[in-house]
Design an enzyme around this catalytic site. Structure first.
Site, PDB file in Angstrom:
ATOM      1  N   GLU A 150      39.626 -27.148 -10.860  1.00  0.00           N
ATOM      2  CA  GLU A 150      39.154 -25.760 -10.975  1.00  0.00           C
ATOM      3  C   GLU A 150      40.214 -24.892 -10.326  1.00  0.00           C
ATOM      4  O   GLU A 150      40.518 -25.053  -9.145  1.00  0.00           O
ATOM      5  CB  GLU A 150      37.817 -25.565 -10.241  1.00  0.00           C
ATOM      6  CG  GLU A 150      36.642 -26.192 -10.936  1.00  0.00           C
ATOM      7  CD  GLU A 150      36.366 -25.622 -12.318  1.00  0.00           C
ATOM      8  OE1 GLU A 150      36.852 -24.513 -12.644  1.00  0.00           O
ATOM      9  OE2 GLU A 150      35.690 -26.317 -13.092  1.00  0.00           O
ATOM     10  N   GLU A 170      31.850 -28.689 -13.438  1.00  0.00           N
ATOM     11  CA  GLU A 170      31.201 -28.954 -12.167  1.00  0.00           C
ATOM     12  C   GLU A 170      29.794 -28.357 -12.189  1.00  0.00           C
ATOM     13  O   GLU A 170      29.498 -27.473 -12.977  1.00  0.00           O
ATOM     14  CB  GLU A 170      31.996 -28.307 -11.030  1.00  0.00           C
ATOM     15  CG  GLU A 170      33.374 -28.908 -10.853  1.00  0.00           C
ATOM     16  CD  GLU A 170      33.957 -28.622  -9.487  1.00  0.00           C
ATOM     17  OE1 GLU A 170      33.625 -29.356  -8.539  1.00  0.00           O
ATOM     18  OE2 GLU A 170      34.729 -27.668  -9.371  1.00  0.00           O
ATOM     19  N   CYS A 206      37.661 -16.838  -7.358  1.00  0.00           N
ATOM     20  CA  CYS A 206      38.347 -17.106  -8.623  1.00  0.00           C
ATOM     21  C   CYS A 206      37.607 -16.460  -9.793  1.00  0.00           C
ATOM     22  O   CYS A 206      38.161 -16.300 -10.872  1.00  0.00           O
ATOM     23  CB  CYS A 206      38.549 -18.597  -8.837  1.00  0.00           C
ATOM     24  SG  CYS A 206      37.098 -19.558  -8.499  1.00  0.00           S
TER      25      CYS A 206
END
Ligand code: ADP
Length: 478
Positions: A247, A459, A281
């Site tokens: 990620e 995830e 993010c």
């Protein structure tokens, strides 16, 4: 001051160095002292995790449920205290930090339930008299490398599914935020989890992190961090055929259409772009605004950010905390210069802020009249800096939104059902938001992106099983 150690094989052990953890809101405050390990400590941790793996893989759902539920309960019960620790070491505001800790607790609770919900399939074979079973098995030892921006939630959303699905773990947390990782390790250590099932080694990415990625007994690596580091981890994992999941960054667009509710659009933009100091993010860093609402939107966002209080993460009136460290602050300020030099027009903000305590503070910044090929629109900044791109209509806005190397999250503010549906179908991002900020996601559903933002399976939620298990197909003559 107490020295916090590494957790290897159920014991607290010394590393080879000591690092002081500094409060970014007050650089004179040492939050804690932490020992750091290198390749030797990683070796020991992987060996411990390997030894513990067969028994944990054979553990039943009740044992896994009990352990994960205990961990989740303690985290939730200590939400305020751990939130304060998080705010002091990372710099997000206290309510944001308490919220993150709560989320970590909920994640453990969710995966406690997932441990009970593991199931397989029994399918008749195409061959008469043969039965087929499809089951999921743990990978074995899983290595986790985590960043500083969600220092308890990200370790939680890797550790909890790993344990729920029967893996053993070596966690290498971010150098800048060892306190939350240590607190989490301490809770896990006091649960009934057998020694060695969970291990934690603080240390430098280039040493402890690299050793974990390269270790031949680590079956999988789950990483969250920068694209550059992720790319290196991918290459190392491919080299030894280990499973990996990455990620990485984002450069997330928020489209605002003429028909948007202005208050909703401003709230989404300000929350998405500036809260948590832009250190997410999923932050909305590119605000793509159609012409009819552009000026009203820019004025309203500008007014709103002028009123935001920048200051000590734990002060009750603070809305924007500091950058995590001096290096990140310098990077943010350098992007302010880059933006100006590229010809973007600064509406307000982007300056160092002096507070009573010496910390890494800056005011939230808004650039307008930007082009999508500017570096400030291509590169992830990770600070409280947003840009505005003007678009003629939905079609141009969509083209700008998708014209990015990243694809984590994307949002739209509109009152048009057809525009919302078009956006959800055509935005090239893993997560799409309608009339909501691009940041802020649930813990029981998949998280992840496309393009340079993510690699591998998703995830969180039930989808985490894809990474933390391997599928076995068994055939049996009846
Ligand atoms: P950031 O810029 O957010 O610090 P990084 O990708 O450098 O992003 O760091 C994220 C995590 O990756 C941290 O735990 C860091 O220690 C680790 N890391 C950095 N370099 C490496 C590497 N070469 N190998 C493995 N882990 C690394």
């Amino acid at each position: 001051m107490e020295l916090h150690k590494l957790l290897i094989g159920g014991k607290w052990v010394d590393g080879s160095r000591v690092r002081d953890n500094i409060n970014p809101s007050d650089v004179t405050e040492v939050v804690g002292r932490f020992t750091e390990g290198g390749a030797g400590e990683i070796d020991a941790a992987v060996a411990a995790a390997g030894e513990a793996a067969p028994a944990w893989a054979a553990s039943g759902p009740q044992q896994r449920f009990d352990v994960l539920d205990f961990i989740g309960s303690e985290i939730l019960a200590r939400k305020q205290e751990l939130g304060l620790l998080l705010a002091r070491e990372e710099g997000k505001t206290l309510p944001e930090a308490v919220g993150e800790v709560g989320r970590a607790g909920q994640i453990f609770k969710f995966y406690a339930g997932e441990a009970l919900r593991l199931r397989g399939e029994r399918i008749p074979s195409t061959r008469p008299g043969v039965m087929v079973e499809v089951t999921r098995e743990p990978l074995g030892v899983v290595g986790m490398i985590t960043p500083w921006n969600f220092p308890i939630a990200i370790p939680a959303w890797k550790i909890a599914p790993a344990l729920a699905f029967g893996n053993t773990v070596v966690l290498k947390p971010a150098e800048l935020t060892p306190a939350c990782a240590w607190a989490l390790a301490d809770i896990i250590h006091r649960s009934d989890l057998p020694p060695g099932v969970f291990n934690m080694v603080n240390g430098a990415g280039s040493e402890a992190g690299a050793a974990l990625v390269q270790h031949r007994d680590v079956a999988g690596i789950s990483f969250t961090g920068s694209v550059e580091t992720g790319r290196g981890i991918a290459a190392a994992c491919i080299g030894r055929m280990a499973k990996f999941q990455l990620e990485m960054g984002g450069k997330n667009p928020l489209i605002v259409l003429d028909d948007a509710d202005l208050d909703t659009a401003v709230a989404c933009a300000v929350n998405g772009a500036f809260f948590s100091t832009g250190q997410r993010c999923t932050a909305s860093s590119r605000l793509i605004v159609t012409e009819g609402i552009h000026d009203r939107f820019v004025n309203a966002v500008s007014e709103k950010i002028a009123s935001l209080v920048v200051g000590d993460a734990v002060a009750s009136d603070t809305q924007i905390g500091p950058a995590v460290d001096g290096r990140q602050l310098e990077k943010n300020l350098a992007y302010m210069d880059i933006g100006r030099k590229e010809g973007a027009e600064l509406v307000r903000g982007g300056e160092r802020v002096t507070c009573e305590k010496d910390g890494f503070y800056m005011s939230p910044a808004l650039f307008v009249n930007t082009r999508n090929d500017m570096r400030i629109n291509r590169e992830e900044i990770f600070g409280p800096i947003a840009t505005v791109l003007k678009a003629a209509d939905l079609e141009e806005a969509m083209a700008l939104a998708n014209d990015t190397p990243f694809g984590l999250s994307a949002g739209i503010c509109t009152t048009s059902l057809s525009a919302a549906e078009h956006f959800k179908a055509n935005a090239r991002a893993g997560m799409v938001m309608v009339n909501l900020p691009t940041a802020g996601v649930d813990y029981h559903v998949p998280f992840g992106g496309t393009k340079a933002s993510s690699y591998g399976s998703r995830e969180q939620g039930s989808h985490a099983a894809e990474f933390y298990t391997t599928v076995k197909t068994a055939y049996q003559l009846a």
